[in-house]
Design an enzyme around this catalytic site. Structure first.
Site, PDB file in Angstrom:
ATOM      1  NE  ARG A 256      -0.632  -0.681   4.899  1.00 52.01           N
ATOM      2  CZ  ARG A 256      -0.287  -1.963   5.424  1.00 52.01           C
ATOM      3  NH1 ARG A 256      -0.097  -2.737   4.983  1.00 52.01           N
ATOM      4  NH2 ARG A 256       0.268  -2.702   6.483  1.00 52.01           N
ATOM      5  CD  GLU A 341      -3.791  -3.850   3.741  1.00 51.50           C
ATOM      6  OE1 GLU A 341      -4.104  -4.468   3.071  1.00 51.50           O
ATOM      7  OE2 GLU A 341      -2.313  -3.959   3.075  1.00 51.50           O
ATOM      8  CE  LYS A 500      -4.787 -12.077   1.287  1.00 49.03           C
ATOM      9  NZ  LYS A 500      -3.232 -12.142   1.192  1.00 49.03           N
TER      10      LYS A 500
END
Ligand code: F6P
Length: 550
Positions: A256, A341, A500
């Site tokens: 990011r 995040e 995930k």
């Protein structure tokens, strides 16, 4: 080094929160901070002298200046992954001299400067050749999160009026995304750009594979039409990308925070390498401001203090981003990932509960669209949210009156949040509109605005690569400074892994024949040991119902 007590046990924190509570919502004084590429107006925030004094003492108690020097100096500051977070190096104007300097940097750091410069030149050459040969009319950018939003932001900002190359963005694993991304374009003139720092993200690898099949089905050598940008070049080579088409990024740059790197290859192809160069210059100037401006006149630091005030002391659960420029629509998701995040953490660097609210929910939409969508909530909702208004003094279109109206709306919405409207004013308003006393008394409460709602105004002279780069770096350093105050690590994202892992298991179950019967599902959930690998009854139910469709 002695471990500091948790934030909420610090005397400086107590002093700070007391000063905040004693401070009026807005002083009514103009509070401008000039920074490279932009002006920050903090008049819409609590900014009493005592608040700023105790804020500076809190920053000192949390070791801000050392942390800032470590960040900008490339020290290992991402403690849970044992890496630097040296995104500022990617935009350092003195890379060449630093790489060649005697003694200023460690040998490793000098080597990094040389690598960064070499990779940047490789990328620029690739784009120059493609432009010279008028190749790749279509670019299909495949990447997600930090490997996606930066490109979408820059392309929307500088390509809104049309570009020679058509770009398609494919991020989601939803097959409709890749289908739409490839629809109607000529594979012979298409370059597929796969961007994945880890080169292990399922969405990007799956979508890349579909694109490769599409190229192959058109009788093309896919290797000639695909490039990869990654911090794991070996994985890209093993996947089948041509060595000449692998561009390097590094694990010491967070996804990011990677917009400054080859992650933005598609940006350079679609809106030009000079856009990337300009953005780096603006960000580098903001780095210099962040490193050297006095803290009370340091834009990222002032925004960070206001962010902690609004979130941890005043209890606002979210932050609204309101770019009054339709070209900046993607700034919202960009800042959402950057902020949430980075700051969506509940434990500090020592694994202890922070004990105060940390990263807010970030949301938003460009103005004036947002006014007709959720500004009712911002003005009269029970919670409200701090707002970052962002506007450009000059537009690039040919309708000055439209721009004046945009500016007027931005300033008006902001003033309404600051000033509010009292019941007396509302009542008088109703009377002026000819309502009888009873109707006015009944309606006036519905027209009251609380006011005193915090906001920043960020004014760019114009939307240029330089000012956009400065703006993004402003947010990066604001996020970092808030993380230092909260004592959290803004550079990891362990929280994304759990889901995930569960997805991999559920995918295996809904793809295989050894599916669970409903009874087994209930049995499985009921009797399963208390470990995390048993799916709950509802998930088992839907695995059954949603599985085996093909
Ligand atoms: O899952 C979150 C995340 O890891 C982000 O931090 C990152 O930007 C994105 O996924 C994509 O990761 P990669 O660039 O490794 O494919």
């Amino acid at each position: 080094m002695a471990i500091k007590p948790p934030l909420n046990e610090l005397a400086q924190w107590q002093d700070f929160t007391a000063a905040v509570r004693a401070c009026a919502p807005q002083s009514g004084q103009l509070d401008l901070i000039e920074a490279p590429g932009l002006t920050l107006d903090s008049s819409g925030q609590r900014n009493c002298a005592e608040l700023l004094n105790t804020g500076l003492q809190l920053l000192q108690a949390q070791g801000f200046e050392q942390a800032r020097a470590r960040l900008l100096g490339g020290a290992i500051i991402n403690c849970t992954e044992q890496r630097p977070a040296w995104h500022s190096l990617l935009r350092d104007p003195d890379l060449a001299s630093k790489g060649a300097s005697q003694g200023v940097l460690s040998a490793d750091a000098k080597e990094l400067c040389t690598q960064v410069l070499a990779e940047r030149e490789r990328l620029d050459a690739f784009v120059r050749n493609a432009d010279a040969e008028r190749r790749w009319r279509n670019v299909v950018h495949i990447g997600i999160g930090g490997s996606d939003w930066g490109v979408r932001l820059a392309v929307a900002a500088f390509g809104y009026a049309g570009t020679w190359r058509d770009v398609r963005f494919v991020a989601n694993i939803d097959g409709h995304a890749i289908e739409g991304g490839l629809a109607g374009i000529d594979p012979r003139d298409t370059l597929v750009v796969m961007v994945s720092k880890s080169f292990s993200t399922n969405e990007t690898l799956q979508n890349g594979a579909r694109a490769r099949e599409w190229l192959t089905a058109a009788g093309l050598d896919a290797g000639q039409h695909m490039v990869a940008v990654t911090a794991r070049p070996q994985a890209a080579l093993a996947w089948g990308i041509n060595p000449a088409h692998v561009f390097q990024i590094w694990d010491w740059v967070g996804g990011r925070y990677s917009i400054w790197s080859a992650t933005s290859l598609s940006t350079a192809l679609v809106v030009g390498s000079d856009v990337l160069a300009g953005m780096r210059m603006g960000a580098a100037a903001m780095d210099e401001h962040f490193a050297n401006a006095p803290l009370t006149q340091n834009a990222p630091v002032r925004m960070a203090l206001a962010g902690v005030v609004n979130r941890s002391v005043l209890g606002y659960g979210s932050l609204n981003i309101a770019p009054y420029d339709s070209r900046l629509a993607n700034l919202v998701p960009y800042v959402q990932q950057l902020d949430m995040e980075s700051l969506g953490k509940s434990v500090d660097l020592h694994g202890r509960a922070v004990g105060v609210p940390t990263g807010p929910a970030v949301w938003g939409m460009p103005g004036t669209d947002a006014q007709h969508t959720f500004f009712q909530w911002l003005h009269q909702g029970s919670d409200g949210a701090p707002v970052d208004f962002i506007v450009c003094r000059r537009a690039d279109h040919r309708w000055p009156s439209h721009h004046r109206q945009l500016l007027a709306n931005c300033l008006a919405q902001r003033e309404a949040l600051i000033k509010g409207k009292s019941s007396t004013t509302a009542l008088a308003e109703c009377a002026t509109q000819g309502m009888d006393a009873a109707s006015a008394a009944a309606l006036a409460p519905h027209r009251v605005h609380a006011g005193g709602r915090p906001n920043h105004l960020i004014v760019l002279p114009r939307l240029t690569p330089y000012s956009l780069g400065a703006l993004i770096a402003l947010y990066e350093h604001r996020v970092f400074t808030q993380a230092v105050i909260w004592g959290i690590n803004p550079f990891d994202q362990w929280g994304v892994e759990f889901g995930k892992g569960l997805a991999d298991d559920i995918f295996a179950r809904i793809s295989s024949d050894n599916h669970l019967t409903t009874d087994q599902a209930h049995h499985h959930a009921k009797d399963a040991p208390a470990t995390n690998d048993a799916h709950d009854a509802s998930t088992c139910h839907w695995i059954e119902r949603l599985g085996h469709q093909d």
